[in-house]
Design a protein around this motif. Structure first.
Motif, PDB file in Angstrom:
ATOM      1  N   PHE A  63     -15.687  -0.467 -10.026  1.00  0.00           N
ATOM      2  CA  PHE A  63     -14.420  -0.276 -10.732  1.00  0.00           C
ATOM      3  C   PHE A  63     -13.558   0.824 -10.131  1.00  0.00           C
ATOM      4  CE2 PHE A  63     -17.188  -2.062 -14.144  1.00  0.00           C
ATOM      5  CZ  PHE A  63     -16.472  -3.243 -14.333  1.00  0.00           C
ATOM      6  N   SER A  64     -13.916   1.309  -8.941  1.00  0.00           N
ATOM      7  CA  SER A  64     -13.226   2.514  -8.447  1.00  0.00           C
ATOM      8  C   SER A  64     -11.725   2.286  -8.252  1.00  0.00           C
ATOM      9  CB  SER A  64     -13.876   2.992  -7.148  1.00  0.00           C
ATOM     10  OG  SER A  64     -13.958   1.917  -6.243  1.00  0.00           O
ATOM     11  N   ASP A  67     -10.099   1.923 -11.638  1.00  0.00           N
ATOM     12  CA  ASP A  67     -10.145   3.216 -12.334  1.00  0.00           C
ATOM     13  C   ASP A  67      -9.083   4.173 -11.800  1.00  0.00           C
ATOM     14  OD1 ASP A  67     -12.232   2.220 -13.786  1.00  0.00           O
ATOM     15  OD2 ASP A  67     -13.771   3.555 -12.947  1.00  0.00           O
ATOM     16  N   HIS A 119     -15.471  -2.498 -19.774  1.00  0.00           N
ATOM     17  CA  HIS A 119     -15.349  -1.266 -18.986  1.00  0.00           C
ATOM     18  C   HIS A 119     -14.065  -0.509 -19.326  1.00  0.00           C
ATOM     19  CE1 HIS A 119     -15.697   1.485 -15.577  1.00  0.00           C
ATOM     20  NE2 HIS A 119     -14.403   1.259 -15.365  1.00  0.00           N
ATOM     21  N   TYR A 120     -12.988  -1.246 -19.547  1.00  0.00           N
ATOM     22  CA  TYR A 120     -11.690  -0.585 -19.780  1.00  0.00           C
ATOM     23  C   TYR A 120     -11.388  -0.381 -21.257  1.00  0.00           C
ATOM     24  CZ  TYR A 120     -10.967  -0.638 -14.863  1.00  0.00           C
ATOM     25  OH  TYR A 120     -11.128  -0.392 -13.524  1.00  0.00           O
ATOM     26  N   LYS A 123     -10.589   3.097 -22.638  1.00  0.00           N
ATOM     27  CA  LYS A 123     -10.398   3.993 -21.507  1.00  0.00           C
ATOM     28  C   LYS A 123      -8.932   4.081 -21.115  1.00  0.00           C
ATOM     29  CE  LYS A 123     -13.991   4.435 -18.270  1.00  0.00           C
ATOM     30  NZ  LYS A 123     -14.984   3.546 -17.768  1.00  0.00           N
TER      31      LYS A 123
END
Ligand code: G3I
Length: 320
Positions: A63-64, A67, A119-120, A123
């Motif tokens: 996810f870099s 992100d 994941h998000y 965030k």
């Protein structure tokens, strides 16, 4: 000195935004303007949340890139549009060439969507997710892809259900191009949304990409947005740019100004149209010249990061 996000809000919209991409974040003059939240209160990652970037090997998530875009947005208090969960393009070879059976590919799609969306979750300030990208051919038939060929249309509900379970608060979209005006492809999208809704599959909005051509904005754009609105869903203009055959001339730039105004005015006139995103704000980083040889100048700022007449067209669309 008009400010596009402020004008969008004054017109009853949630945001005005732009796509961006990771390599662009090293261009400090670009980043300064990208961070101007009076113009852009929303960003969409152009590439780094796509499947090839986020699950390059089966079950290995990276996810870099996404992100980094998320961090850029968060720093400035900008909303993010998740883009995208399932698309026939920019897939890693392990998906395209995996020869999976229906059950296996179903669990792969489920796992990809739920891991990505989860994941998000929480965030980023999420405006919505493009869960399904470009499911149709221009004639309104379903596009063949590894997903359609193996799973039929069930991949659509599998992805939407997985995204809903992963982040119940996220608005879930299907996003496509050449659905700006009425026609076979828009009708197909209307029918898909109707059938998803009638079978209880979560769907909150239709993304209208709007990769358009100067002088060829469909005259039915406002009527078309209104038709989507009757389904009780949102719409958003998700990837707006209006290209021309180069070189750009004063006449083409003037027509482009009108064309931007037409698109923005159609969104303004449609209560269900929640916002507009340009597919990058400057010609410096537009995808057009790399894909359509001899064409370009599609964005509201030129390659020197200077506003074009198109900018005034956006202003006029929101204010008149
Ligand atoms: O990552 C590679 C890099 O390793 C390599 O050195 C470089 C050399 O060409 O290519 C890089 O990949 C490129 C990628 O963008 C990342 O920059 C691809 O060649 C290029 O084709 C790809 O283009 C993207 C395109 O989607 C792919 O279909 C555009 O940047 C992106 O703006 C565009 O966005 C799509 C939306 O997701 C969906 N709607 C249409 C829209 C425009 O095509």
């Amino acid at each position: 000195n008009a400010q596009l996000h402020f004008l969008a809000v004054a017109a009853g919209k949630e945001y005005f935004g732009t796509a961006t991409d990771n390599p662009e974040l090293s261009d400090s003059a670009y980043v300064t303007q990208l961070s101007n939240t009076t113009d852009f209160n929303q960003i969409t990652p152009g590439n780094s949340m796509k499947w090839d970037a986020t699950e390059p090997s089966r079950g290995i998530f990276t996810f870099s890139g996404g992100d980094a875009i998320a961090a850029q947005a968060t720093k400035n208090g900008q909303l993010v549009r998740g883009h995208n969960c399932v698309w026939h393009n920019q897939l890693p070879a392990w998906v395209t060439n995996g020869n999976f059976d229906n059950a296996t590919l179903t669990s792969i799609v489920q796992n990809h969507c739920s891991t990505l969306v989860a994941h998000y979750k929480g965030k980023i300030a999420l405006v919505s997710w493009d869960v399904i990208n470009e499911p149709f051919n221009d004639d309104g038939t379903f596009r063949t892809s590894v997903f359609f060929n193996t799973m039929g249309t069930s991949y659509i509900q599998v992805a939407l259900n997985a995204a809903r379970a992963a982040d119940p608060g996220a608005k879930l979209y299907i996003n496509d191009f050449n659905i700006e005006g009425t026609g076979a492809k828009s009708t197909a999208m209307l029918n898909l949304v109707k059938s998803l809704k009638s079978s209880g599959v979560p769907i909150d909005g239709v993304g209208i990409q709007a990769h358009l051509i100067v002088g060829q904005v469909p005259s039915t754009i406002q009527a078309n947005l209104a038709q989507f609105a009757t389904l009780g869903i949102e719409v958003a203009i998700t990837e707006l740019d209006i290209r021309m055959t180069l070189p750009s001339t004063a006449a083409l730039l003037a027509q482009q100004r009108k064309d931007y105004q037409t698109v923005i005015a159609a969104c303004k006139a449609t209560k269900a149209c929640v916002g507009v995103t340009v597919w990058d704000w400057t010609d410096k980083y537009s995808w057009i010249p790399g894909t359509f040889s001899g064409q370009g100048a599609a964005c509201p700022w030129d390659e020197n990061l200077v506003k074009k007449p198109a900018y005034d067209g956006i202003v006029a669309g929101f204010t008149t």
